[in-house]
Motif scaffolding. Structure first.
Motif, PDB file in Angstrom:
ATOM      1  N   GLY A  12     -28.681 -15.550   2.006  1.00 12.13           N
ATOM      2  CA  GLY A  12     -27.842 -15.267   0.851  1.00 12.13           C
ATOM      3  C   GLY A  12     -28.627 -14.705  -0.319  1.00 12.13           C
ATOM      4  N   LYS A  13     -29.769 -14.085  -0.014  1.00  7.00           N
ATOM      5  CA  LYS A  13     -30.611 -13.514  -1.062  1.00  7.00           C
ATOM      6  C   LYS A  13     -29.870 -12.456  -1.867  1.00  7.00           C
ATOM      7  N   GLY A  14     -29.204 -11.550  -1.150  1.00  6.60           N
ATOM      8  CA  GLY A  14     -28.520 -10.431  -1.808  1.00  6.60           C
ATOM      9  C   GLY A  14     -27.541 -10.914  -2.869  1.00  6.60           C
ATOM     10  N   SER A  30     -35.168  -4.450  -4.005  1.00 10.16           N
ATOM     11  CA  SER A  30     -35.111  -4.922  -2.621  1.00 10.16           C
ATOM     12  C   SER A  30     -35.901  -3.953  -1.748  1.00 10.16           C
ATOM     13  N   THR A  31     -37.018  -4.436  -1.189  1.00  7.12           N
ATOM     14  CA  THR A  31     -37.809  -3.529  -0.349  1.00  7.12           C
ATOM     15  C   THR A  31     -37.027  -3.138   0.904  1.00  7.12           C
ATOM     16  N   GLY A  32     -36.158  -4.020   1.405  1.00  9.11           N
ATOM     17  CA  GLY A  32     -35.315  -3.671   2.549  1.00  9.11           C
ATOM     18  C   GLY A  32     -34.425  -2.476   2.210  1.00  9.11           C
ATOM     19  N   ASP A  33     -33.757  -2.534   1.041  1.00 12.41           N
ATOM     20  CA  ASP A  33     -32.898  -1.419   0.610  1.00 12.41           C
ATOM     21  C   ASP A  33     -33.720  -0.145   0.409  1.00 12.41           C
ATOM     22  N   LEU A  35     -36.501   0.673   1.804  1.00 10.09           N
ATOM     23  CA  LEU A  35     -36.938   1.222   3.096  1.00 10.09           C
ATOM     24  C   LEU A  35     -35.780   1.880   3.841  1.00 10.09           C
ATOM     25  N   ARG A  36     -34.601   1.248   3.788  1.00  5.76           N
ATOM     26  CA  ARG A  36     -33.446   1.850   4.482  1.00  5.76           C
ATOM     27  C   ARG A  36     -33.125   3.218   3.882  1.00  5.76           C
ATOM     28  N   GLU A  37     -33.273   3.333   2.560  1.00  4.52           N
ATOM     29  CA  GLU A  37     -33.045   4.622   1.903  1.00  4.52           C
ATOM     30  C   GLU A  37     -34.087   5.648   2.367  1.00  4.52           C
ATOM     31  N   GLY A  56     -37.308  -5.413  14.206  1.00  9.37           N
ATOM     32  CA  GLY A  56     -37.342  -6.677  13.470  1.00  9.37           C
ATOM     33  C   GLY A  56     -38.751  -7.091  13.081  1.00  9.37           C
ATOM     34  N   LYS A  57     -39.684  -6.147  13.174  1.00  8.93           N
ATOM     35  CA  LYS A  57     -41.078  -6.425  12.793  1.00  8.93           C
ATOM     36  C   LYS A  57     -41.308  -6.002  11.349  1.00  8.93           C
ATOM     37  N   LEU A  58     -42.341  -6.558  10.750  1.00  7.43           N
ATOM     38  CA  LEU A  58     -42.668  -6.134   9.398  1.00  7.43           C
ATOM     39  C   LEU A  58     -43.295  -4.746   9.420  1.00  7.43           C
ATOM     40  N   VAL A  59     -42.985  -3.986   8.386  1.00  7.49           N
ATOM     41  CA  VAL A  59     -43.610  -2.691   8.175  1.00  7.49           C
ATOM     42  C   VAL A  59     -45.065  -2.950   7.748  1.00  7.49           C
ATOM     43  N   PRO A  60     -46.021  -2.129   8.170  1.00  4.56           N
ATOM     44  CA  PRO A  60     -47.425  -2.405   7.802  1.00  4.56           C
ATOM     45  C   PRO A  60     -47.631  -2.499   6.278  1.00  4.56           C
ATOM     46  N   ASP A  84     -37.080  -8.740  -4.224  1.00  2.00           N
ATOM     47  CA  ASP A  84     -36.339  -9.308  -3.093  1.00  2.00           C
ATOM     48  C   ASP A  84     -36.905  -8.682  -1.817  1.00  2.00           C
ATOM     49  N   GLY A  85     -37.588  -9.494  -1.003  1.00  2.00           N
ATOM     50  CA  GLY A  85     -38.145  -8.963   0.243  1.00  2.00           C
ATOM     51  C   GLY A  85     -39.615  -8.593   0.136  1.00  2.00           C
ATOM     52  N   PHE A  86     -40.201  -8.816  -1.017  1.00  2.00           N
ATOM     53  CA  PHE A  86     -41.624  -8.563  -1.237  1.00  2.00           C
ATOM     54  C   PHE A  86     -42.151  -9.606  -2.200  1.00  2.00           C
ATOM     55  N   PRO A  87     -43.307 -10.179  -1.978  1.00  3.41           N
ATOM     56  CA  PRO A  87     -44.203 -10.026  -0.832  1.00  3.41           C
ATOM     57  C   PRO A  87     -43.755 -10.838   0.377  1.00  3.41           C
ATOM     58  N   ARG A  88     -44.058 -10.329   1.549  1.00  6.07           N
ATOM     59  CA  ARG A  88     -43.663 -10.984   2.798  1.00  6.07           C
ATOM     60  C   ARG A  88     -44.872 -11.447   3.594  1.00  6.07           C
ATOM     61  N   THR A  89     -46.064 -11.093   3.147  1.00  2.00           N
ATOM     62  CA  THR A  89     -47.293 -11.589   3.783  1.00  2.00           C
ATOM     63  C   THR A  89     -48.221 -12.046   2.659  1.00  2.00           C
ATOM     64  N   SER A  91     -51.249 -11.269   2.308  1.00  2.00           N
ATOM     65  CA  SER A  91     -51.996 -10.109   1.844  1.00  2.00           C
ATOM     66  C   SER A  91     -51.181  -9.287   0.822  1.00  2.00           C
ATOM     67  N   GLN A  92     -49.874  -9.161   1.037  1.00  2.00           N
ATOM     68  CA  GLN A  92     -49.024  -8.489   0.036  1.00  2.00           C
ATOM     69  C   GLN A  92     -49.022  -9.281  -1.272  1.00  2.00           C
ATOM     70  N   ALA A  93     -48.983 -10.614  -1.151  1.00  6.11           N
ATOM     71  CA  ALA A  93     -48.969 -11.460  -2.353  1.00  6.11           C
ATOM     72  C   ALA A  93     -50.275 -11.294  -3.130  1.00  6.11           C
ATOM     73  N   GLY A 128     -23.259  -6.965  10.199  1.00  9.30           N
ATOM     74  CA  GLY A 128     -23.147  -5.688  10.891  1.00  9.30           C
ATOM     75  C   GLY A 128     -24.055  -4.552  10.466  1.00  9.30           C
ATOM     76  N   ARG A 129     -25.267  -4.846   9.961  1.00  6.93           N
ATOM     77  CA  ARG A 129     -26.221  -3.785   9.677  1.00  6.93           C
ATOM     78  C   ARG A 129     -26.857  -3.357  10.997  1.00  6.93           C
ATOM     79  N   GLU A 130     -27.538  -2.213  10.988  1.00  6.48           N
ATOM     80  CA  GLU A 130     -28.068  -1.697  12.259  1.00  6.48           C
ATOM     81  C   GLU A 130     -29.083  -2.641  12.909  1.00  6.48           C
ATOM     82  N   GLN A 139     -36.012 -11.980  16.037  1.00  3.26           N
ATOM     83  CA  GLN A 139     -37.357 -11.478  15.778  1.00  3.26           C
ATOM     84  C   GLN A 139     -37.666 -11.518  14.272  1.00  3.26           C
ATOM     85  N   ARG A 140     -36.662 -11.201  13.447  1.00  2.00           N
ATOM     86  CA  ARG A 140     -36.885 -11.253  11.992  1.00  2.00           C
ATOM     87  C   ARG A 140     -37.117 -12.687  11.531  1.00  2.00           C
ATOM     88  N   LEU A 141     -36.440 -13.636  12.202  1.00  2.00           N
ATOM     89  CA  LEU A 141     -36.679 -15.053  11.868  1.00  2.00           C
ATOM     90  C   LEU A 141     -38.091 -15.481  12.258  1.00  2.00           C
TER      91      LEU A 141
HETATM   92  P1  ADP Z   1     -33.761  -9.435   5.886  1.00  2.00           P
HETATM   93  O1  ADP Z   1     -34.290 -10.303   4.783  1.00  2.00           O
HETATM   94  O2  ADP Z   1     -32.306  -9.659   6.156  1.00  2.00           O
HETATM   95  O3  ADP Z   1     -34.586  -9.513   7.145  1.00  2.00           O
HETATM   96  P2  ADP Z   1     -34.539  -6.949   4.446  1.00  2.00           P
HETATM   97  O4  ADP Z   1     -33.498  -5.993   4.037  1.00  2.00           O
HETATM   98  O5  ADP Z   1     -35.252  -7.707   3.378  1.00  2.00           O
HETATM   99  O6  ADP Z   1     -33.806  -7.906   5.481  1.00  2.00           O
HETATM  100  O7  ADP Z   1     -35.644  -6.206   5.341  1.00  2.00           O
HETATM  101  C1  ADP Z   1     -35.292  -5.419   6.456  1.00  2.00           C
HETATM  102  C2  ADP Z   1     -36.543  -4.942   7.190  1.00  2.00           C
HETATM  103  O8  ADP Z   1     -37.350  -4.139   6.307  1.00  2.00           O
HETATM  104  C3  ADP Z   1     -37.503  -6.054   7.650  1.00  2.00           C
HETATM  105  O9  ADP Z   1     -37.123  -6.581   8.890  1.00  2.00           O
HETATM  106  C4  ADP Z   1     -38.836  -5.296   7.707  1.00  2.00           C
HETATM  107  O10 ADP Z   1     -38.941  -4.512   8.876  1.00  2.00           O
HETATM  108  C5  ADP Z   1     -38.746  -4.340   6.531  1.00  2.00           C
HETATM  109  N1  ADP Z   1     -39.359  -4.896   5.289  1.00  2.00           N
HETATM  110  C6  ADP Z   1     -38.720  -5.178   4.118  1.00  2.00           C
HETATM  111  N2  ADP Z   1     -39.566  -5.641   3.193  1.00  2.00           N
HETATM  112  C7  ADP Z   1     -40.794  -5.675   3.782  1.00  2.00           C
HETATM  113  C8  ADP Z   1     -42.097  -6.091   3.359  1.00  2.00           C
HETATM  114  N3  ADP Z   1     -42.318  -6.559   2.125  1.00  2.00           N
HETATM  115  N4  ADP Z   1     -43.116  -5.973   4.256  1.00  2.00           N
HETATM  116  C9  ADP Z   1     -42.918  -5.502   5.485  1.00  2.00           C
HETATM  117  N5  ADP Z   1     -41.729  -5.113   5.948  1.00  2.00           N
HETATM  118  C10 ADP Z   1     -40.667  -5.189   5.122  1.00  2.00           C
END
Ligand code: ADP
Length: 183
Positions: A12-14, A30-33, A35-37, A56-60, A84-89, A91-93, A128-130, A139-141
Motif C-alpha cells: 500500500g505504498k502508493g 517513485s523509482t518504479g514509476d 523506470l516504467r516511464e 521481478g529482479k532489481l535493476v543494477p 518510494d522504491g529507493f533505496p532498495r539495497t 549499497s543504494q542507501a 494487473g500491472r505487467e 520473485q519481487r517478494l
Molecule cells: P513494487 O514495490 O510493487 O515491487 P516498484 O514499482 O517499486 O514495485 O518497482 C518495480 C520494479 O522496478 C522492481 O521490481 C525493480 O525491478 C525495479 N526497481 C524499482 N526501484 C528500484 C531500485 N531502487 N533498485 C533496483 N530496482 C528497482
C-alpha cells in the motif's frame, strides 16, 4: 521534509505516498514509476532496466543511482521529497547517504510499512500491472526479503526508522504514519 518509504510490493505504498505528498507538499519520487516511464520511452536506462523488471529482479545499482540523483537535483526537491522504491539495497542507501551529506540536507525519517506476506500476493494480483503475475510477484517478494529488508535495519541503526503495521485500512495506516512522524 525528506522521507523514505519502504515496503514490500502490495503493502500500500502508493496510496500512503499520495497522502503524504499532499500533506507535506513535496514531490513523490517513485523509482518504479520512473523506470516504467523510461521503458515506455525506450531510453537508454529503460532498455537497461526492462529485462530485470519483467523478471521481478532489481535493476543494477548504477542504473538506478543515475536516475534518482539526477531527479533529486531538480529545484522541486528543494523543500524535500518522498522517496518510494529507493533505496532498495544497502549499497543504494550508502550512495544516498553520500549524496545527502554532500548537499548538507539529511534525511528526516524512514518509514517501513509491514504487511503480512499472505495478504501481499492477493493485493498485487488485483492490480494487473505487467509485472503483477504471480511468479513475478513472488520473485519481487524474494528480492524484498533478501535485499531490501536490510535497508530498514541500516536506517534503524541510524535511529531514523519508524516501523508501521500496515495490516489495517488505508485511513488507519495513514493515521499511524502521521502519529509516528509527529513524534
Ligand atoms: P513494487 O514495490 O510493487 O515491487 P516498484 O514499482 O517499486 O514495485 O518497482 C518495480 C520494479 O522496478 C522492481 O521490481 C525493480 O525491478 C525495479 N526497481 C524499482 N526501484 C528500484 C531500485 N531502487 N533498485 C533496483 N530496482 C528497482
Amino acid at each position: 521534509m525528506r522521507l523514505i518509504f519502504i515496503g514490500p510490493p502490495g503493502a500500500g505504498k502508493g496510496t500512503q505516498c499520495l497522502r503524504l505528498t499532499e500533506l507535506f507538499g513535496v514531490p513523490h519520487l517513485s523509482t518504479g514509476d520512473m523506470l516504467r516511464e523510461a521503458v515506455q520511452d525506450q531510453t537508454k536506462i529503460g532498455r537497461l532496466a526492462q529485462d530485470h523488471m519483467t523478471r521481478g529482479k532489481l535493476v543494477p545499482d548504477p542504473v538506478i543511482i543515475d536516475l534518482i540523483f539526477e531527479r533529486l537535483d531538480r529545484d522541486d526537491c528543494d523543500p524535500g521529497y518522498l522517496l518510494d522504491g529507493f533505496p532498495r539495497t544497502v549499497s543504494q542507501a550508502e550512495s544516498l547517504d553520500d549524496y545527502v551529506r554532500g548537499v548538507g540536507k539529511p534525511l528526516d525519517c524512514v518509514i517501513e510499512l509491514q504487511v503480512d506476506e499472505d495478504k501481499l500476493v492477493t493485493r498485487v494480483l488485483g492490480r494487473g500491472r505487467e509485472d503483477d503475475k504471480e511468479e513475478v510477484i513472488r520473485q519481487r517478494l524474494v528480492a524484498y526479503r533478501e535485499q531490501t529488508q536490510s535497508v530498514a535495519e541500516y536506517y534503524q541503526q541510524q535511529g531514523i526508522l519508524e516501523r508501521i503495521d500496515g495490516n489495517a485500512t488505508p485511513e488507519e495506516v495513514f493515521d499511524r504514519i502521521k502519529a509516528a512522524l509527529d513524534q
